[in-house]
Design an enzyme around this catalytic site. Structure first.
Site, PDB file in Angstrom:
ATOM      1  CG  ASP A  11      -2.015  -0.975   1.190  1.00 21.39           C
ATOM      2  OD1 ASP A  11      -2.399  -1.356   0.073  1.00 21.39           O
ATOM      3  OD2 ASP A  11      -2.530  -1.374   2.247  1.00 21.39           O
ATOM      4  CG  ASP A 130     -11.739  -1.802  -0.853  1.00 21.71           C
ATOM      5  OD1 ASP A 130     -10.945  -2.721  -1.105  1.00 21.71           O
ATOM      6  OD2 ASP A 130     -11.497  -0.602  -1.067  1.00 21.71           O
TER       7      ASP A 130
END
Length: 254
Positions: A11, A130
């Site tokens: 990330d 997500d």
């Protein structure tokens, strides 16, 4: 038997690798180019690189960073974050990525999946989804966008099936409830999606021990497991994890 893949996720925020819990409280953990090179050296099967602030800030992918990572690794490399147009997909692939992950932008414009798959091939288009538990949803899980900050009206299972029908060649299923918790993947939604779609499903969020990977790759029916904290900060190595999986009868590339 098809080998199961181990994929490391980086990330990235402001050009640095970062790690949070349930998509929040991110801390800086290093240089993404150096980290990518190290995991490649260890024998990871693939890398996924998410620019976690791109969509929220309304900007495109960081092409310079993508090309620097691509120059260090010679394995499939997927990039997500801020990819909202066909031109973004093209420039990301030209910068060195094999695949692009479409998440928030695909929810806002599902045609991006269809057009991307038509022009670049299904194998290049990954749905990043997500999802978090929500009893109001038919599947029990709701889709979120903008790094888990904005809830949508989409049911996770329905959206997964729709994205595949539009041309997504793979799904990365990011479970918000287990993300960064290190106590195991979200098996129910992983299994549900894996059984419902004809494309590979990658489980993401919650890996803390090799046994967690065994569970999601067998019980959860996932084709691959995404890991981050385990190798970033918990002392595990790719060869060590693969060795444990092999001992438990999970087929991996050694």
């Amino acid at each position: 038997m098809l080998k199961k893949r181990i994929i490391v996720c980086l990330d990235v925020k402001d050009g640095r690798t970062t790690k949070g819990v349930k998509f929040q409280n991110n801390i800086d953990i290093g240089d993404p180019v150096e980290m990518a090179a190290e995991y490649y050296r260890q024998g990871v099967d693939e890398l996924v690189f998410y620019d976690i602030m791109a969509s929220a800030r309304g900007r495109g992918p960081i092409l310079d960073l993508i090309s620097r990572v691509a120059s260090q690794v010679f394995i499939p490399f997927c990039v997500g974050g801020g990819i909202g147009t066909i031109e973004d997909i093209r420039s990301t692939i030209l910068a060195g990525a094999e695949k692009v992950s479409l998440n928030s932008q695909a929810v806002k414009n599902p045609d991006l999946i269809r057009e991307g798959a038509r022009i670049f091939g299904n194998q290049c288009i990954v749905l990043g989804m997500d999802a978090a538990r929500d009893a109001e949803m038919p599947s029990g899980y709701r889709v979120y966008i903008n790094g888990g900050r904005v809830k949508t009206d989409l049911d996770a299972l329905e959206w997964a099936k729709k994205a595949v029908s539009l041309g997504a060649g793979e799904i990365v299923l990011n479970a918000i409830d287990t993300d960064g918790m290190r106590n195991g993947y979200e098996i129910p939604i992983t299994k549900m999606v894996s059984e419902a779609v004809p494309v590979p499903v990658i489980a993401s969020g919650g890996g803390g021990t090799p046994q967690h990977l065994v569970d999601v790759l067998t019980e959860g029916k996932a084709d691959a497991a995404l890991i981050a904290s385990m190798v970033h900060s918990m002392g595990y190595t790719i060869p060590g994890i693969k060795g444990e999986l092999q001992k438990k009868g999970v087929p991996v590339r050694l």
